[in-house]
Design a protein around this motif. Structure first.
Motif, PDB file in Angstrom:
ATOM      1  N   PRO A  91       0.841  -1.205   0.000  1.00 59.71           N
ATOM      2  CA  PRO A  91       0.000   0.000   0.000  1.00 59.71           C
ATOM      3  C   PRO A  91       0.875   1.254   0.000  1.00 59.71           C
ATOM      4  CG  PRO A  91      -0.711  -1.560   1.692  1.00 59.71           C
ATOM      5  CD  PRO A  91       0.597  -2.049   1.183  1.00 59.71           C
ATOM      6  N   ILE A  92       0.350   2.333  -0.580  1.00 57.47           N
ATOM      7  CA  ILE A  92       1.044   3.617  -0.571  1.00 57.47           C
ATOM      8  C   ILE A  92       0.551   4.414   0.633  1.00 57.47           C
ATOM      9  CG2 ILE A  92       1.507   5.756  -1.812  1.00 57.47           C
ATOM     10  CD1 ILE A  92       0.720   4.248  -4.397  1.00 57.47           C
ATOM     11  N   VAL A  93       1.464   4.749   1.526  1.00 58.20           N
ATOM     12  CA  VAL A  93       1.105   5.512   2.719  1.00 58.20           C
ATOM     13  C   VAL A  93       1.757   6.887   2.638  1.00 58.20           C
ATOM     14  CG1 VAL A  93       1.318   5.649   5.228  1.00 58.20           C
ATOM     15  CG2 VAL A  93       0.818   3.453   4.135  1.00 58.20           C
ATOM     16  N   MET A  94       0.962   7.926   2.807  1.00 56.71           N
ATOM     17  CA  MET A  94       1.471   9.300   2.823  1.00 56.71           C
ATOM     18  C   MET A  94       1.644   9.764   4.258  1.00 56.71           C
ATOM     19  SD  MET A  94      -0.288  12.829   1.363  1.00 56.71           S
ATOM     20  CE  MET A  94      -1.762  12.688   2.402  1.00 56.71           C
ATOM     21  N   ALA A  95       2.780  10.407   4.552  1.00 62.66           N
ATOM     22  CA  ALA A  95       2.975  11.060   5.842  1.00 62.66           C
ATOM     23  C   ALA A  95       2.276  12.414   5.786  1.00 62.66           C
ATOM     24  CB  ALA A  95       4.460  11.232   6.118  1.00 62.66           C
ATOM     25  N   THR A  96       1.251  12.593   6.603  1.00 61.52           N
ATOM     26  CA  THR A  96       0.462  13.824   6.557  1.00 61.52           C
ATOM     27  C   THR A  96       1.157  14.947   7.323  1.00 61.52           C
ATOM     28  OG1 THR A  96      -0.829  13.015   8.450  1.00 61.52           O
ATOM     29  CG2 THR A  96      -1.742  12.645   6.257  1.00 61.52           C
ATOM     30  N   GLY A  97       0.845  16.178   6.924  1.00 63.61           N
ATOM     31  CA  GLY A  97       1.431  17.334   7.572  1.00 63.61           C
ATOM     32  C   GLY A  97       2.739  17.733   6.933  1.00 63.61           C
ATOM     33  N   GLY A  98       3.358  18.771   7.452  1.00 68.23           N
ATOM     34  CA  GLY A  98       4.580  19.265   6.839  1.00 68.23           C
ATOM     35  C   GLY A  98       4.248  19.863   5.481  1.00 68.23           C
ATOM     36  N   GLY A  99       4.889  19.343   4.440  1.00 67.96           N
ATOM     37  CA  GLY A  99       4.600  19.824   3.095  1.00 67.96           C
ATOM     38  C   GLY A  99       3.465  19.105   2.418  1.00 67.96           C
ATOM     39  N   ALA A 100       2.946  18.063   3.035  1.00 64.90           N
ATOM     40  CA  ALA A 100       1.860  17.268   2.454  1.00 64.90           C
ATOM     41  C   ALA A 100       0.527  17.667   3.077  1.00 64.90           C
ATOM     42  CB  ALA A 100       2.115  15.786   2.674  1.00 64.90           C
ATOM     43  N   PRO A 101      -0.586  17.333   2.408  1.00 67.50           N
ATOM     44  CA  PRO A 101      -1.889  17.636   3.004  1.00 67.50           C
ATOM     45  C   PRO A 101      -2.106  16.889   4.316  1.00 67.50           C
ATOM     46  CG  PRO A 101      -2.108  17.081   0.675  1.00 67.50           C
ATOM     47  CD  PRO A 101      -0.718  16.720   1.073  1.00 67.50           C
ATOM     48  N   CYS A 102      -2.978  17.427   5.136  1.00 68.26           N
ATOM     49  CA  CYS A 102      -3.545  16.706   6.270  1.00 68.26           C
ATOM     50  C   CYS A 102      -4.910  16.187   5.815  1.00 68.26           C
ATOM     51  CB  CYS A 102      -3.678  17.625   7.475  1.00 68.26           C
ATOM     52  SG  CYS A 102      -2.090  18.172   8.164  1.00 68.26           S
ATOM     53  N   LEU A 137     -11.182  13.574   3.763  1.00 66.93           N
ATOM     54  CA  LEU A 137     -11.167  14.815   2.994  1.00 66.93           C
ATOM     55  C   LEU A 137      -9.811  15.478   3.207  1.00 66.93           C
ATOM     56  CD1 LEU A 137     -14.222  14.164   3.791  1.00 66.93           C
ATOM     57  CD2 LEU A 137     -14.646  16.578   3.382  1.00 66.93           C
ATOM     58  N   LEU A 138      -9.052  15.673   2.136  1.00 69.38           N
ATOM     59  CA  LEU A 138      -7.741  16.291   2.257  1.00 69.38           C
ATOM     60  C   LEU A 138      -7.880  17.791   2.496  1.00 69.38           C
ATOM     61  CD1 LEU A 138      -5.596  14.499  -0.491  1.00 69.38           C
ATOM     62  CD2 LEU A 138      -6.147  13.784   1.838  1.00 69.38           C
ATOM     63  N   VAL A 139      -7.046  18.294   3.399  1.00 69.44           N
ATOM     64  CA  VAL A 139      -7.053  19.719   3.744  1.00 69.44           C
ATOM     65  C   VAL A 139      -5.619  20.221   3.819  1.00 69.44           C
ATOM     66  CG1 VAL A 139      -9.216  19.565   5.040  1.00 69.44           C
ATOM     67  CG2 VAL A 139      -7.041  19.230   6.237  1.00 69.44           C
ATOM     68  N   ARG A 140      -5.464  21.541   3.900  1.00 67.32           N
ATOM     69  CA  ARG A 140      -4.131  22.118   4.030  1.00 67.32           C
ATOM     70  C   ARG A 140      -3.518  21.718   5.370  1.00 67.32           C
ATOM     71  NH1 ARG A 140      -5.454  28.230   1.788  1.00 67.32           N
ATOM     72  NH2 ARG A 140      -5.869  27.611  -0.390  1.00 67.32           N
ATOM     73  N   PRO A 141      -2.187  21.675   5.425  1.00 59.59           N
ATOM     74  CA  PRO A 141      -1.534  21.324   6.699  1.00 59.59           C
ATOM     75  C   PRO A 141      -1.957  22.277   7.819  1.00 59.59           C
ATOM     76  CG  PRO A 141       0.055  21.283   4.899  1.00 59.59           C
ATOM     77  CD  PRO A 141      -1.211  21.864   4.331  1.00 59.59           C
ATOM     78  N   TYR A 142      -2.124  21.709   9.010  1.00 61.23           N
ATOM     79  CA  TYR A 142      -2.507  22.508  10.172  1.00 61.23           C
ATOM     80  C   TYR A 142      -1.680  22.045  11.365  1.00 61.23           C
ATOM     81  CZ  TYR A 142      -5.341  18.301  11.000  1.00 61.23           C
ATOM     82  OH  TYR A 142      -5.756  16.999  11.167  1.00 61.23           O
ATOM     83  N   SER A 143      -1.579  22.906  12.359  1.00 63.11           N
ATOM     84  CA  SER A 143      -0.862  22.549  13.589  1.00 63.11           C
ATOM     85  C   SER A 143      -1.844  21.991  14.606  1.00 63.11           C
ATOM     86  CB  SER A 143      -0.169  23.788  14.168  1.00 63.11           C
ATOM     87  OG  SER A 143      -1.138  24.736  14.607  1.00 63.11           O
ATOM     88  N   MET A 144      -1.322  21.300  15.609  1.00 61.02           N
ATOM     89  CA  MET A 144      -2.191  20.783  16.664  1.00 61.02           C
ATOM     90  C   MET A 144      -2.831  21.919  17.445  1.00 61.02           C
ATOM     91  SD  MET A 144      -2.236  17.629  16.183  1.00 61.02           S
ATOM     92  CE  MET A 144      -3.209  17.215  17.626  1.00 61.02           C
ATOM     93  N   GLU A 145      -2.097  23.030  17.601  1.00 63.20           N
ATOM     94  CA  GLU A 145      -2.660  24.191  18.289  1.00 63.20           C
ATOM     95  C   GLU A 145      -3.844  24.751  17.504  1.00 63.20           C
ATOM     96  OE1 GLU A 145       1.367  23.439  19.602  1.00 63.20           O
ATOM     97  OE2 GLU A 145       0.519  23.758  17.600  1.00 63.20           O
ATOM     98  N   HIS A 164      -5.970  13.574  10.721  1.00 61.55           N
ATOM     99  CA  HIS A 164      -4.667  13.071  10.293  1.00 61.55           C
ATOM    100  C   HIS A 164      -3.770  14.275  10.063  1.00 61.55           C
ATOM    101  CE1 HIS A 164      -6.705   9.151   9.272  1.00 61.55           C
ATOM    102  NE2 HIS A 164      -7.727   9.998   9.150  1.00 61.55           N
ATOM    103  N   GLY A 165      -3.044  14.678  11.095  1.00 62.77           N
ATOM    104  CA  GLY A 165      -2.217  15.865  11.029  1.00 62.77           C
ATOM    105  C   GLY A 165      -0.742  15.544  11.031  1.00 62.77           C
ATOM    106  N   GLU A 166       0.063  16.480  11.530  1.00 60.69           N
ATOM    107  CA  GLU A 166       1.506  16.291  11.593  1.00 60.69           C
ATOM    108  C   GLU A 166       1.827  15.027  12.391  1.00 60.69           C
ATOM    109  OE1 GLU A 166       5.369  17.287  10.666  1.00 60.69           O
ATOM    110  OE2 GLU A 166       3.673  18.593  10.206  1.00 60.69           O
ATOM    111  N   GLY A 167       2.663  14.171  11.820  1.00 60.88           N
ATOM    112  CA  GLY A 167       3.006  12.909  12.471  1.00 60.88           C
ATOM    113  C   GLY A 167       2.007  11.798  12.195  1.00 60.88           C
ATOM    114  N   GLY A 168       0.994  12.068  11.359  1.00 59.13           N
ATOM    115  CA  GLY A 168       0.000  11.048  11.009  1.00 59.13           C
ATOM    116  C   GLY A 168       0.259  10.472   9.628  1.00 59.13           C
ATOM    117  N   TYR A 169      -0.673   9.679   9.165  1.00 57.11           N
ATOM    118  CA  TYR A 169      -0.506   9.028   7.868  1.00 57.11           C
ATOM    119  C   TYR A 169      -1.870   8.690   7.286  1.00 57.11           C
ATOM    120  CZ  TYR A 169      -1.200   4.933  10.843  1.00 57.11           C
ATOM    121  OH  TYR A 169      -1.720   4.042  11.757  1.00 57.11           O
TER     122      TYR A 169
END
Length: 221
Positions: A91-102, A137-145, A164-169
């Protein structure tokens, strides 16, 4: 030596021919869209509802990183080619957050109702990833705060929502996981540019509103 080299070429050819759409999709995500990806833990071939990882109670069989771990996610074409040449059905797994969508995900049936409501309201959505059990639903990267402030301002947030935010997949199409095939419910527009995705505030506001309407409430799954 010629026989050994010939056998190696045949094996590589079998890998490439086995799941060329997976390699192609992984390269598109990584090199064109700059979404860091890595191969996920495949489902157990003896029972697809179980995961190939050591955890017998795994709740996302075949849809999570294992070996390598999430920190190995990359946009490097050579690494992506090497992974899917050697693991052509992974399977293809994307690391969410950072430069990728959440992403914001919810149960499939509730998601179908919510998307219909959002369409009626005229909300512009980005790509939507669908599995038999959940849609994301893909969204722009966001912080936990940022997410915490957004949710704190709500009177009620359905427990069925996952973030599925920073540190998620997130598993991406055309992966096969223990839950079944992963596909695009709303596919990105074709082209080389990274797909447009909305802000998380707009999506969460609209989804929560849609889910809390009478008859469209989501189960706590």
């Amino acid at each position: 030596m010629r026989e050994i080299l010939g056998r190696r070429r045949r094996l590589l050819s079998q890998h490439d021919d086995g799941q060329p759409e997976l390699i192609g999709a992984a390269l598109t995500y990584a090199t064109q869209w700059q979404w860091p990806v890595l191969p996920g833990a495949a489902a157990d071939p003896r029972a697809r509802s179980r995961c190939g990882c050591p955890d017998p109670e795994c709740t996302v069989p075949g849809a999570h990183p294992f070996d390598p771990g999430l920190l190995a996610a990359t946009t490097d074409a050579r690494m992506v080619r090497w992974w899917w040449t050697n693991r052509p059905t992974a399977p293809i797994v994307m690391a969410t957050g950072g430069g990728a969508p959440c992403a914001v995900s919810l149960p499939a049936l509730s998601a179908a109702h919510a998307l219909a409501a959002l369409d009626r309201a005229g909300l512009r959505l980005g790509p939507v990833v669908a599995s038999p059990t959940r849609w994301a639903l893909l969204v722009r990267p966001y912080s936990m705060e940022q997410l915490g402030e957004l949710l704190y301002a709500k009177d009620f947030v359905p427990g069925s929502l996952r973030f599925h935010g920073e540190g998620g997949y997130l598993a991406l199409p055309p992966s096969e996981t223990g839950a079944g095939a992963v596909r695009w419910e709303r596919a990105p527009l074709p082209g080389s540019a990274s797909p447009w995705v909305p802000d998380v505030e707009a999506v969460v506001d609209a989804v929560v509103d849609a889910l809390t309407r009478t008859g469209v409430s989501a189960p706590e799954l």
